[in-house]
Design an enzyme around this catalytic site. Structure first.
Site, short mmCIF file in Angstrom:
data_model
loop_
_atom_site.label_atom_id
_atom_site.label_comp_id
_atom_site.label_asym_id
_atom_site.label_seq_id
_atom_site.Cartn_x
_atom_site.Cartn_y
_atom_site.Cartn_z
N HIS A 188 -49.26 -5.71 -52.16
CA HIS A 188 -49.53 -7.16 -51.89
C HIS A 188 -48.62 -7.88 -51.27
CE1 HIS A 188 -53.42 -6.35 -53.79
NE2 HIS A 188 -52.81 -5.87 -54.95
N CYS A 189 -47.85 -7.41 -50.41
CA CYS A 189 -46.69 -7.76 -49.67
C CYS A 189 -47.00 -8.16 -48.28
CB CYS A 189 -45.59 -6.80 -49.82
SG CYS A 189 -43.96 -7.29 -49.16
N GLY A 190 -46.37 -9.14 -47.63
CA GLY A 190 -46.49 -9.48 -46.27
C GLY A 190 -46.15 -8.22 -45.25
N PHE A 191 -45.26 -7.54 -45.70
CA PHE A 191 -44.78 -6.13 -45.05
C PHE A 191 -45.79 -4.99 -45.32
CE2 PHE A 191 -40.82 -8.31 -45.67
CZ PHE A 191 -40.47 -8.73 -44.52
N THR A 192 -46.87 -5.15 -45.93
CA THR A 192 -47.80 -3.76 -46.37
C THR A 192 -48.28 -3.28 -45.20
OG1 THR A 192 -48.31 -4.63 -48.52
CG2 THR A 192 -49.79 -3.25 -47.68
#
Length: 184
Positions: free
Chosen positions: A60-64
């Site tokens: 659940h990360c912006g970099f996923t």
């Protein structure tokens, strides 16, 4: 007479096994539980003598969305022996609550085919031994999710990259190609 061959084989198995373990670099002398499996991943067996990219991930990360680029990078170089190891972690409070959800994000949402572990600690005193060795070699702890370490065929970190570095970044690709050219 027949005792000697059996004894020789036993000694060879014992000391040969120690010789093999001694050849495995410190970085890879670990086992980690596989994601979506009851099996463990023996890092020496899986990655010994291979160039490797190790990435701490989070669901659940912006970099996923970098999973897509990591998979493309893996597919581009895997026939040359290149491997990618994804290590999910909740150290930055962005990993899924369950391993099942983590597996869904990786395997279903992004089609990951490279090796993934169960969630692990990657920073601080609780960091898994693999990450303690990565940090010791590189001098850099992951500052966020999707921090990348490029490891050569001898098990040495030759480059590390921030989370902002995308998998298709020319500097990362150059490091991967250097690792591919390294001697085992």
């Amino acid at each position: 007479m027949k005792v000697l061959p059996v004894l020789s084989l036993t000694l060879l198995a014992l000391f040969g096994g120690q010789a093999l373990a001694a050849e495995c670099p410190a970085l890879l002398q670990h086992e980690l539980p596989k994601l979506r499996s009851k099996e463990t991943l023996d890092l020496c067996q899986q990655f010994g003598g291979k160039p490797l990219l190790i990435v701490n991930t989070a669901s659940h990360c912006g970099f996923t969305p970098q999973f897509k680029g990591l998979e493309a990078l893996y597919k581009r170089y895997k026939d040359q022996g290149f491997e990618v190891l994804g290590v999910p972690s909740d150290d930055f409070k962005q990993e899924a609550a369950s391993a099942e959800e983590t597996a869904k994000v990786c395997f279903v949402n992004y089609g990951v085919t490279f090796a993934m572990t169960q969630p692990q600690h990657v920073t601080g005193d609780q960091a898994t031994p693999l990450y303690r060795e990565l940090i010791a070699q590189s001098g850099q702890s992951p500052r966020w999710n999707f921090y990348k370490y490029v490891v050569d065929r001898q098990g040495k970190v030759i480059a590390h990259f921030s989370s902002l570095t995308k998998p298709d970044d020319p500097d990362l690709i150059e490091a991967v190609e250097r690792a591919l050219e390294s001697k085992p």
